[in-house]
Enzyme design. Sequence first.
Site, PDB file in Angstrom:
ATOM      1  N   ASN A   1       0.845  -1.186   0.000  1.00 28.42           N
ATOM      2  CA  ASN A   1       0.000   0.000   0.000  1.00 28.42           C
ATOM      3  C   ASN A   1       0.885   1.242   0.000  1.00 28.42           C
ATOM      4  OD1 ASN A   1      -2.397  -1.578   0.266  1.00 28.42           O
ATOM      5  ND2 ASN A   1      -1.972  -1.780   2.437  1.00 28.42           N
TER       6      ASN A   1
ATOM      7  N   GLU B   1      -0.775   2.254   6.303  1.00 29.98           N
ATOM      8  CA  GLU B   1      -0.936   2.611   7.710  1.00 29.98           C
ATOM      9  C   GLU B   1       0.387   2.792   8.435  1.00 29.98           C
ATOM     10  OE1 GLU B   1      -3.507  -0.333   9.428  1.00 29.98           O
ATOM     11  OE2 GLU B   1      -5.187   0.218   8.137  1.00 29.98           O
TER      12      GLU B   1
ATOM     13  N   HIS C   1       6.621  -1.909   3.100  1.00 26.41           N
ATOM     14  CA  HIS C   1       6.452  -3.323   3.419  1.00 26.41           C
ATOM     15  C   HIS C   1       5.587  -3.981   2.360  1.00 26.41           C
ATOM     16  CE1 HIS C   1       3.181  -1.137   5.461  1.00 26.41           C
ATOM     17  NE2 HIS C   1       2.459  -2.252   5.388  1.00 26.41           N
TER      18      HIS C   1
ATOM     19  N   HIS D   1       3.164  -7.322   1.729  1.00 20.14           N
ATOM     20  CA  HIS D   1       2.407  -8.443   2.268  1.00 20.14           C
ATOM     21  C   HIS D   1       2.511  -9.569   1.249  1.00 20.14           C
ATOM     22  CE1 HIS D   1       0.132  -6.041   5.315  1.00 20.14           C
ATOM     23  NE2 HIS D   1       0.352  -5.056   4.435  1.00 20.14           N
TER      24      HIS D   1
END
Length: 121
Positions: free
Chosen positions: A94, A102, A107, A109
């Site tokens: 994201n 957030e 990062h 996933h």
Amino acid sequence: MSYDDNNIFAKILRGEIPCKKIYEDEFVLSFHDINPQKKVHALVIPKGKYVNLEDFTSKATSEEIAGLMKGISTVAKKIGISSIDNGGFRTLSNVGENGGQEVPHLHFHLFGGEKVGRMVQ
């Protein structure tokens, strides 16, 4: 979004918060997500201080970029979700508020171990 040295991933990298480590090398750290969204849900983060993918691609060295990409593949194989082992996986990163980011540390996933489903609804 600016880099926050006190974000949860920075604390994990410094060893202040424990994680269930999957893999680590000079470029990345990977660990199991504490709130898995699929049967297999891992995170892969670069060790450098990068807010998101845009920040990373504009500031990281070629070695860091290659190290992150290789790290993602290595982790997928290690946890048995690579396309060779178990039908494949999804990676998700994201970027920014509208992208749902957030934590201000790049990062990825990795989701797998089952059919992941539609990408966006």
